[in-house]
Design an enzyme around this catalytic site. Structure first.
Site, PDB file in Angstrom:
ATOM      1  N   ASP A 121       0.843  -1.192   0.000  1.00 34.06           N
ATOM      2  CA  ASP A 121       0.000   0.000   0.000  1.00 34.06           C
ATOM      3  C   ASP A 121       0.885   1.251   0.000  1.00 34.06           C
ATOM      4  OD1 ASP A 121      -2.279   1.563   0.141  1.00 34.06           O
ATOM      5  OD2 ASP A 121      -2.423   1.432   2.320  1.00 34.06           O
ATOM      6  N   GLU A 143       2.746   4.969  -4.031  1.00 30.44           N
ATOM      7  CA  GLU A 143       2.844   5.932  -5.162  1.00 30.44           C
ATOM      8  C   GLU A 143       4.221   6.574  -5.219  1.00 30.44           C
ATOM      9  OE1 GLU A 143       0.385   5.881  -2.854  1.00 30.44           O
ATOM     10  OE2 GLU A 143      -0.853   4.650  -4.178  1.00 30.44           O
ATOM     11  N   ASP A 202      -8.741   3.848  -2.255  1.00 27.39           N
ATOM     12  CA  ASP A 202      -9.756   4.335  -1.318  1.00 27.39           C
ATOM     13  C   ASP A 202     -10.963   4.956  -2.005  1.00 27.39           C
ATOM     14  OD1 ASP A 202      -7.905   3.485   0.442  1.00 27.39           O
ATOM     15  OD2 ASP A 202      -7.183   5.482   0.997  1.00 27.39           O
TER      16      ASP A 202
HETATM   17  C1  GLC Z   1      -4.694   3.415   2.747  1.00 24.78           C
HETATM   18  C2  GLC Z   1      -5.230   2.210   1.999  1.00 24.78           C
HETATM   19  C3  GLC Z   1      -6.332   1.575   2.795  1.00 24.78           C
HETATM   20  C4  GLC Z   1      -5.801   1.189   4.153  1.00 24.78           C
HETATM   21  C5  GLC Z   1      -5.244   2.401   4.871  1.00 24.78           C
HETATM   22  C6  GLC Z   1      -4.586   2.042   6.188  1.00 24.78           C
HETATM   23  O1  GLC Z   1      -5.660   4.416   2.834  1.00 24.78           O
HETATM   24  O2  GLC Z   1      -5.639   2.544   0.709  1.00 24.78           O
HETATM   25  O3  GLC Z   1      -6.847   0.447   2.130  1.00 24.78           O
HETATM   26  O4  GLC Z   1      -6.812   0.603   4.920  1.00 24.78           O
HETATM   27  O5  GLC Z   1      -4.281   3.028   4.044  1.00 24.78           O
HETATM   28  O6  GLC Z   1      -3.548   1.162   5.992  1.00 24.78           O
END
Ligand code: GLC
Length: 811
Positions: A413, A416, A493
């Site tokens: 995650d 980017e 998200d």
């Molecule tokens: C980011 C991710 C989301 C995750 C959050 C906390 O917003 O896109 O899916 O739950 O981080 O890790």
């Protein structure tokens, strides 16, 4: 802030199109030319994949790129000719024409179609005199102008949310973590795939503009007769995939950029997530609910709170005192556990991952040589330089801390990479990646879009090394062209809005048309509170996603399938049971994707490119070729319009038959999303199961709606994990179904491959009979069958065998 505003291309200013060119030399597959101080190479990589590269100011030609999976191309037969003022290089599939004065490149194929032809602006560079490392570090900026052919329409461009068609649009390719609540007007999101698939008169080609920096396309917006492809810096490299079918374009594109790996079978099951399940007790409670309520589920996720102060590759001893024990208990109930991993490494001298990364010089730097820092979840962080192979190996090895405890897969995650200062920003372009390809430092601006892919690659390679016998399960949010060979992509998200449920449809179809077939959005929506109807309708859609995971943000209402009570819980249960039953079908479609690059969740235009109505049909989709899904995406709505392309389609819930092409109004009460099955095409289904590994797929049912005409489909199976299938340990059968007013014949071809499915019974479920059939004969001998009057369904039970089976039914 995310750069989501519209910009216009720089057509004027210092743009210098390449002028006259001369041939320097050539070999069997490529031409090398010089135009002024620019070297241009044109090569046929295969019969239907061409590459063009332009290297200004003495730059050495090179095509090294994170997008590219294949460098070694077999021989290809070409012929070269030199008609007046032009050089042509032909393969059996297409010809590239290189006009010499001025230098202009175009393509034709055997049907005399011209495509990807340079417009009068051709290709060239915006010169930036006085380029300096602080203000203009990227030197010349490449630009490519292609003529838009009569009727040409553009598709692809990765994870765009607004619709399928991109004609008349401006596209930005720059990975960002967008601010909460993105809308269709946000152009660029987490991943960038600078690829277009064009269709004109039913024939398509693809174009990959390979540049991992900031890229922009103008697809006939500024000038409806032209498409523009440009980047902020770097050489000009692009690839043309000649098609002419979308399937051939995707096959060529994924031959170059890599195919989706075979997934572990369990990852096709339903998955459950929350930011975060805060401790062991909560995780156990969620698992217990799934089993007690008989809602299928294969995977539970641990989001960032499982870590110690958000330090990657650590565990929080208070919340999760015994991860092995927890994961092993869950394993006994048929659950796997996947953990999140972020790229930001907390700056903390007493934390071994940071200390080692620093010691080994594996982090990104500022220009003055100091480590570059920004804030993410753990506070101040350093960021691995994933362009460095040594960093990737080190990062991959660090996954041992998770895998040793029994973790089944990794969720990459924030890659980017996302930065918190300022909020929703990313790494500045002038940050240095010291260990770029060939050990050459690169500026972040030059590699930005590849960062997410490189992190996912490190995870996949790490998992392969740590567990060589198992298929890695890796998820990524960010990535670049070719990311599909490292990870599946989930789309970040979204919000618990009906609008975001709608937008999931074009978003996943656009990804599928851009080589990223293994995808899914957060079911139920991430930000904000979901509600019962929205969750139920979203699950009706989510059950058909290649990756089916319910996920929601911290502080929101509970969103598990039972969270809103009845009737919603039952709708979710039945939809997830249907998904579970469809796993054999989905797996067959995944294998086709792995072998040919075909999208799993695919737009109608992929199968019916000659039908222009499909070009804007973005609120319905196919899963494989047999299922057409048209989700309900508005509250309080039980009816919708569905477009059925040519052929015969059966409504799954009522059995009603429709002959396409047709526009129909369908009634779709909660629990019965519009779902159609193509006639004569087999849908392999298993028995109901709590999770994919609960029991053998016995019986395996082939659901068929026989009608006049004939079609062939496939059943593919293998061990569901490991790599034995590469050595022939798989089982593939062709299923041929032919119907007429008098009879139905289903022929199951011999089982190909050495894998023996562990079951006794293979069942044919033939639907759409008006009355009991007169006789049923299997391999020439009369056989037993059951007929259900009410549903018009005939069930023929067959013994699993490797031999061919012919079932003849007299109506
Ligand atoms: C980011 C991710 C989301 C995750 C959050 C906390 O917003 O896109 O899916 O739950 O981080 O890790």
């Amino acid at each position: 802030m995310a750069e989501t505003f519209e910009q216009q291309p720089e057509t004027g200013g210092n743009y210098e199109p390449l002028g006259a060119a001369e041939l320097l030399d050539h070999d069997a597959r490529s031409l090398r030319l010089r135009a002024g101080s620019t070297i241009v190479e044109v090569a046929a990589l295969s019969e239907d994949i061409f590459r063009v590269g332009a290297f200004p100011d003495g730059d050495t030609p090179g095509y090294d790129s994170e997008a590219i999976a294949r460098e070694d191309w077999g021989s290809v037969e070409t012929s070269m000719e030199r008609p007046d003022g032009e050089i042509t290089l032909s393969t059996s599939g297409a010809t590239v024409h290189v006009a010499l004065d001025p230098l202009r490149i175009s393509f034709t194929d055997a049907s005399s179609r011209t495509f990807a032809a340079d417009d009068e602006l051709g290709m060239g560079f915006v010169r930036r005199p006085g380029a300096d490392v602080f203000t203009q570090p990227l030197g010349s900026a490449p630009r490519l102008y292609k003529r838009r052919e009569e009727g040409e329409r553009y598709f692809g461009c990765g994870e765009r949310t607004s619709g399928l068609e991109k004609t008349g649009s401006y596209q930005i390719f720059w990975n960002v973590d967008p601010p909460l609540g993105h809308t269709a007007s946000f152009n660029n999101l987490y991943a960038s795939i600078p690829f277009t698939l064009s269709l004109a008169n039913g024939r398509s080609y693809g174009l990959l503009f390979d540049n991992p920096g900031r890229v922009e396309f103008d697809l006939a917006l500024e000038d409806e007769g032209r498409a523009y492809y440009g980047a902020e810096g770097g050489n000009l490299v692009y690839y043309v995939f000649c098609g002419p079918t979308p399937a051939e374009v995707l096959s060529g594109y994924t031959e170059l950029t890599g195919r989706t790996p075979m997934p572990p079978l369990w990852s096709l099951g339903n998955q459950q997530c929350r930011y975060s399940y805060m401790d062991e007790a909560e995780v156990r409670e969620v698992a217990r609910n799934f089993r007690e309520r008989e809602i299928p589920c294969d995977v539970i996720y641990l989001d960032i709170h499982y870590m110690d102060g958000y330090r990657v590759f650590t565990w929080n001893d208070e919340r999760f005192p015994d991860p092995e024990g927890l994961i092993s208990d869950l394993g006994e109930q048929g659950f796997r556990v996947v953990t999140i991993v972020d790229p930001g490494v907390k700056v903390d001298e007493n934390y071994d991952v940071y200390a080692e990364g620093r010691e080994r010089d594996l982090f990104c730097k500022k220009r003055d040589g100091e480590e570059y820092h920004n804030a993410v979840w753990p506070g101040v962080c350093a960021f691995p330089d994933f362009t460095n192979p040594e960093t990737r190996e080190w990062w991959g090895d660090n996954h041992r801390a998770l895998l040793d405890r029994g973790v089944a897969g990794i969720w990459c995650d924030m890659n980017e990479p996302s930065h918190f200062i300022p909020r929703n920003s990313t790494m500045p372009g002038h940050v240095v990646h010291p260990g770029g390809p060939g050990g050459e430092p690169r500026l972040h601006a030059q590699v930005h879009n590849a960062y997410g892919s490189l992190m996912a690659r490190a995870a996949r390679e790490g998992l392969l090394k740590l567990r060589p016998g198992e298929r890695p399960f890796v998820i990524t949010r960010a990535g670049y062209a070719g990311l599909q060979r490292h990870a599946l992509q989930w789309t970040g998200d979204n919000s618990s809005w009906w609008e975001h449920l709608w937008m999931s449809m074009p978003q996943l179809q656009n990804l599928g048309l851009s080589g990223v077939a293994w995808t899914g959005v957060d079911v139920g929506g991430f930000w904000g509170d979901s509600n019962g109807e929205l969750l139920a309708r979203w699950t009706e859609f989510g059950a058909f996603q290649p990756f089916c995971r319910n996920h929601t943000a911290i502080g929101t209402r509970r969103q598990e399938p039972w969270a809103f009570g009845e009737p919603y819980e039952s709708v979710c249960r039945e939809m997830l049971k249907l998904r579970q039953r469809l796993v054999p079908y989905l797996y067959t479609v995944f294998e086709e994707c792995h072998r040919r690059g075909s999208p799993i969740l695919r737009p109608l235009l992929f199968e019916y490119p000659e039908d222009e109505t499909t070009y804007t049909t973005d609120d319905e989709f196919l899963v494989g070729e047999a299922l057409l899904v048209a989700p309900i995406t508005r509250p309080g709505t039980e009816h919708r319009h569905v477009y059925l392309p040519r052929g015969c389609w059966f409504h799954y819930w009522t059995g009603e038959r429709f002959d396409g092409p047709a526009h129909v109004l369908v009634h779709a009460p909660l629990g019965e999303p519009p779902l159609y099955v193509r006639a004569n095409t087999a849908v392999p289904m298993g028995p109901e199961m709590a999770h994919t590994g609960e029991k053998a797929t016995n019986p395996l049912t082939l659901l068929l709606y026989p009608t006049e005409g004939a079609d062939e489909s496939t059943l593919y199976e293998d061990a569901g994990d490991g790599f034995g299938y590469e050595e022939g340990e798989y089982a593939r059968r062709a299923v041929f179904c032919e119907g007429s007013a008098e009879s139905v014949t289903v022929r199951l071809g011999e089982r190909e491959g050495t894998f023996v499915p562990g079951r006794e019974e293979l069942r044919l479920e033939l639907r759409g009979f008006g009355s009991a059939p007169e006789s049923v004969v299997v391999n020439g001998e009369s056989a037993r069958s059951r007929y259900d009057e009410e549903s018009g369904t005939m069930v023929v039970s067959l013994r699993e065998t490797e031999g061919a089976l012919t079932v003849e039914v007299a109506r």
